[in-house]
Design an enzyme around this catalytic site. Structure first.
Site, PDB file in Angstrom:
ATOM      1  NE  ARG A  25      -3.716   0.117   1.820  1.00  0.00           N
ATOM      2  CZ  ARG A  25      -4.545  -0.660   2.495  1.00  0.00           C
ATOM      3  NH1 ARG A  25      -4.594  -0.611   3.801  1.00  0.00           N
ATOM      4  NH2 ARG A  25      -5.344  -1.501   1.860  1.00  0.00           N
ATOM      5  CE1 TYR A  26       0.509   4.168   4.339  1.00  0.00           C
ATOM      6  CE2 TYR A  26       0.670   1.866   5.003  1.00  0.00           C
ATOM      7  CZ  TYR A  26       0.080   3.108   5.133  1.00  0.00           C
ATOM      8  OH  TYR A  26      -0.929   3.286   6.031  1.00  0.00           O
ATOM      9  NE  ARG A  49       5.428   2.198   6.014  1.00  0.00           N
ATOM     10  CZ  ARG A  49       5.116   3.342   5.390  1.00  0.00           C
ATOM     11  NH1 ARG A  49       5.686   3.685   4.253  1.00  0.00           N
ATOM     12  NH2 ARG A  49       4.187   4.130   5.899  1.00  0.00           N
ATOM     13  CB  CYS A  98      -4.566 -15.564  16.133  1.00  0.00           C
ATOM     14  SG  CYS A  98      -4.278 -14.421  14.763  1.00  0.00           S
ATOM     15  CB  CYS A 158      -9.100 -10.245  18.562  1.00  0.00           C
ATOM     16  SG  CYS A 158      -7.406 -10.444  19.131  1.00  0.00           S
ATOM     17  CB  CYS A 163      -9.948 -10.024  14.187  1.00  0.00           C
ATOM     18  SG  CYS A 163      -8.606 -10.228  12.988  1.00  0.00           S
ATOM     19  NE  ARG A 213      -4.795  -8.312   7.606  1.00  0.00           N
ATOM     20  CZ  ARG A 213      -3.632  -8.053   8.212  1.00  0.00           C
ATOM     21  NH1 ARG A 213      -3.093  -8.929   9.039  1.00  0.00           N
ATOM     22  NH2 ARG A 213      -2.980  -6.937   7.944  1.00  0.00           N
ATOM     23  CG  ASP A 239      -9.699  -1.068  10.952  1.00  0.00           C
ATOM     24  OD1 ASP A 239      -9.417   0.139  10.910  1.00  0.00           O
ATOM     25  OD2 ASP A 239      -8.852  -1.979  10.912  1.00  0.00           O
ATOM     26  CG  ASP A 247      -5.457   1.463   8.468  1.00  0.00           C
ATOM     27  OD1 ASP A 247      -5.129   2.098   7.443  1.00  0.00           O
ATOM     28  OD2 ASP A 247      -4.873   0.432   8.843  1.00  0.00           O
ATOM     29  CE  LYS A 284      -1.116   1.283  10.399  1.00  0.00           C
ATOM     30  NZ  LYS A 284      -0.633   0.614   9.164  1.00  0.00           N
TER      31      LYS A 284
HETATM   32  C1  LIG Z   1       0.198  -0.240   9.005  1.00  0.00           C
HETATM   33  C2  LIG Z   1       0.643  -0.763   7.725  1.00  0.00           C
HETATM   34  C3  LIG Z   1       1.987  -0.665   7.338  1.00  0.00           C
HETATM   35  C4  LIG Z   1       3.039  -0.034   8.213  1.00  0.00           C
HETATM   36  O1  LIG Z   1       2.792   1.280   8.503  1.00  0.00           O
HETATM   37  P1  LIG Z   1       3.820   2.138   9.369  1.00  0.00           P
HETATM   38  O2  LIG Z   1       3.130   3.446   9.527  1.00  0.00           O
HETATM   39  O3  LIG Z   1       5.085   2.215   8.584  1.00  0.00           O
HETATM   40  O4  LIG Z   1       4.027   1.418  10.661  1.00  0.00           O
HETATM   41  C5  LIG Z   1       2.333  -1.155   6.096  1.00  0.00           C
HETATM   42  N1  LIG Z   1       1.428  -1.714   5.278  1.00  0.00           N
HETATM   43  C6  LIG Z   1       0.142  -1.811   5.611  1.00  0.00           C
HETATM   44  C7  LIG Z   1      -0.817  -2.414   4.656  1.00  0.00           C
HETATM   45  C8  LIG Z   1      -0.297  -1.350   6.854  1.00  0.00           C
HETATM   46  O5  LIG Z   1      -1.590  -1.468   7.197  1.00  0.00           O
END
Ligand SMILES: *Cc1c(COP(=O)(O)O)cnc(C)c1O
Length: 369
Positions: free
Chosen positions: A97-98, A101, A110, A114, A117, A119, A277, A314, A321
Site C-alpha cells: 500500500r505504501y 514497505r 492466532c 479477537c 479482528c 481480518r 475499523d 486506518d 493510516k
Molecule cells: C500499518 C501498515 C503498514 C506499516 O505502517 P507504518 O506506519 O510504517 O508502521 C504497512 N502496510 C500496511 C498495509 C499497513 O496497514
C-alpha cells in the site's frame, strides 16, 4: 511448565467450553451460529486471564450475538475487508500500500481469536495462506528493490514453528535491499510461553528486527508477559505496541494511562492507537473519534511523551493510516501561530520575518477538539 504448543492445543474452540456464558441452551444454539461465521479460539494461558463475564479479557475473546447484528441491520460502510487489503495485493497475501514497505501474511492462525479482528474474514480459516503464497510474497519482495521494510503479519507470525520461521527470516535477510524486518504479533501478551530461549536464538540472527506487539489492556501484562518482553528486549529487539480503541475494554483515560505506563516499564514503546475499523461483525466495539481524542488529550503533556501513541484512523477503503491530534493549533497567519498547551493555556509564536513566504500554508489539524 507446559509448552506453548500444549497450551495452544488445549484452546477453547467450542461454544460449550466458553467461560462465563449463560447455560441457556437456546442462547448457546445462537452462539453456535456466530461461531460458524467467526471461529473461536482462546488458548489455555489466556483462558486463565479471563476472570469473569464481561471483564476486558472476556470481551476480547468470547463471542456474543451482537456479532451477527451487522448482517441484519447493515451499516452501509461495514465490510468484511474494510481496508480493502485484497485490492492492494499484487500477489496473494502480500499488501503493498505504501511506497517502500509491504505487509506479508505468514498464516491465518492466532494464539487467541479477537472478536474485533480487522481480518475476521480470514482468521481461523486454514488454507488461505499457504507455502505457495508465502513463496510468491518473498519473490515479490526480492523483485521490488523499492521495498526496504517488511511487516510480517497474519494471523500471528510467531505461531509458525521455529524451524520454518528461521527459514523465512533467512530468506528475507538474503534480499540485499530489504533493510528492516518487523514482526506484528499478539503472542508476547497472549501466549508468552512461546517466547523461548530457542526462539530468541533464532530472532537475534536477523537484526535489524523490530516488534509491534498488540496490547489492549493493562491486565494483559502479567509476570509471564513481562518476562517474555524482557527476553525480547534483551536480545536487542526494539519493542513497540499497537492498541485498538475498544468500547468497554479500554475506552477510558485511566485504563489507557495504566496501559502505557506498564508498557514503558517493560521497555515497550506505545506506537499506534487505532480507531476501530469498519469491520463486519465488530460494530459494537466502535467508539466515537472524540473518545480517542479525549484519551490523547489526557496523555499529551500529562505523562511521558514516549508513552503517547500515534492515534490513527486506518482510512476505510484503503487510504492508509491517518494521524489525528487534538486541536493544538488554534490559529495561524503568516505572522504568527497560536497554539494551546496541555493545560489549555494559549501561546503566540511569531513566525520569522525573513524566512516568511507569503501565503505559505501551515497544515491545520483536522480536529479542533
Ligand atoms: C500499518 C501498515 C503498514 C506499516 O505502517 P507504518 O506506519 O510504517 O508502521 C504497512 N502496510 C500496511 C498495509 C499497513 O496497514
Amino acid at each position: 511448565m507446559e509448552t506453548w504448543q500444549k497450551l495452544l492445543s488445549k484452546s477453547v474452540v467450542k461454544v460449550e467450553d466458553l467461560p462465563f456464558i449463560p447455560k441457556d441452551p437456546a442462547y448457546q444454539e445462537k452462539l453456535k451460529k456466530v461461531a460458524e461465521v467467526f471461529p473461536i479460539r482462546i488458548n489455555s494461558y489466556f483462558l486463565d486471564q479471563v476472570k469473569s463475564a464481561d471483564d476486558p479479557m472476556w470481551k476480547q475473546v468470547v463471542p456474543t450475538l451482537e456479532e451477527l447484528d451487522d448482517f441484519i441491520d447493515r451499516h452501509e460502510l461495514l465490510d468484511s475487508d474494510p481496508l480493502n487489503e485484497e485490492g492492494d495485493m499484487p500477489v496473494p497475501e502480500l499488501v503493498h500500500r505504501y511506497p517502500d514497505r509491504v505487509l506479508l501474511m505468514l498464516n491465518n492462525q492466532c494464539p487467541i481469536i479477537c472478536r474485533f479482528c480487522t481480518r475476521k474474514r480470514k482468521i481461523g480459516f486454514p488454507g488461505i495462506v499457504t507455502r505457495e503464497t508465502l513463496r510468491q510474497g518473498i519473490e515479490y519482495i526480492r523483485n521490488h528493490p523499492e521495498v526496504r521494510d517488511v511487516i510480517m503479519s497474519g494471523g500471528d507470525p510467531l505461531l509458525v514453528p521455529d524451524k520454518e520461521l528461521d527459514r523465512i527470516l533467512g530468506e528475507l535477510r538474503s534480499i540485499p535491499h530489504l533493510e528492516i524486518i518487523r514482526i506484528g504479533t499478539r503472542v508476547p501478551g497472549t501466549l508468552p510461553q512461546r517466547v523461548t530461549p530457542e526462539l530468541c536464538d533464532i530472532l537475534k540472527k536477523y537484526h535489524p528486527l523490530y516488534f509491534n506487539i498488540h496490547f489492549n489492556h493493562p491486565d494483559e501484562i502479567t509476570p509471564e508477559v513481562e518476562k517474555a518482553c524482557a527476553m525480547l528486549a534483551d536480545i536487542g529487539i526494539p519493542l513497540g505496541s499497537q492498541t485498538v480503541l475498544l468500547k468497554g475494554v479500554n475506552d477510558d483515560v485511566e485504563v489507557m494511562k495504566a496501559l502505557v505506563h506498564k508498557l514503558l516499564k517493560n521497555r515497550v514503546k506505545p506506537y499506534y492507537l487505532y480507531q476501530a475499523d469498519m469491520t463486519m461483525g465488530t460494530d459494537h466495539f466502535r467508539t466515537t473519534v472524540e473518545k480517542g481524542l479525549e484519551i490523547l488529550t489526557a496523555l499529551m503533556g500529562h505523562t511521558s511523551g514516549m508513552g503517547v501513541p500515534y492515534y490513527v484512523i486506518d482510512a476505510p477503503g484503503g487510504g492508509g493510516k491517518v494521524r489525528l491530534l487534538p486541536g493544538t493549533v488554534i490559529d495561524h497567519t503568516d505572522k504568527e501561530v497560536i497554539v494551546k498547551n496541555f493545560e489549555g493555556k494559549v501561546f503566540r509564536y511569531p513566525q520569522p520575518v525573513n524566512g516568511r513566504k507569503k501565503h505559505q500554508p501551515i497544515e491545520k489539524h483536522l480536529c479542533n477538539a
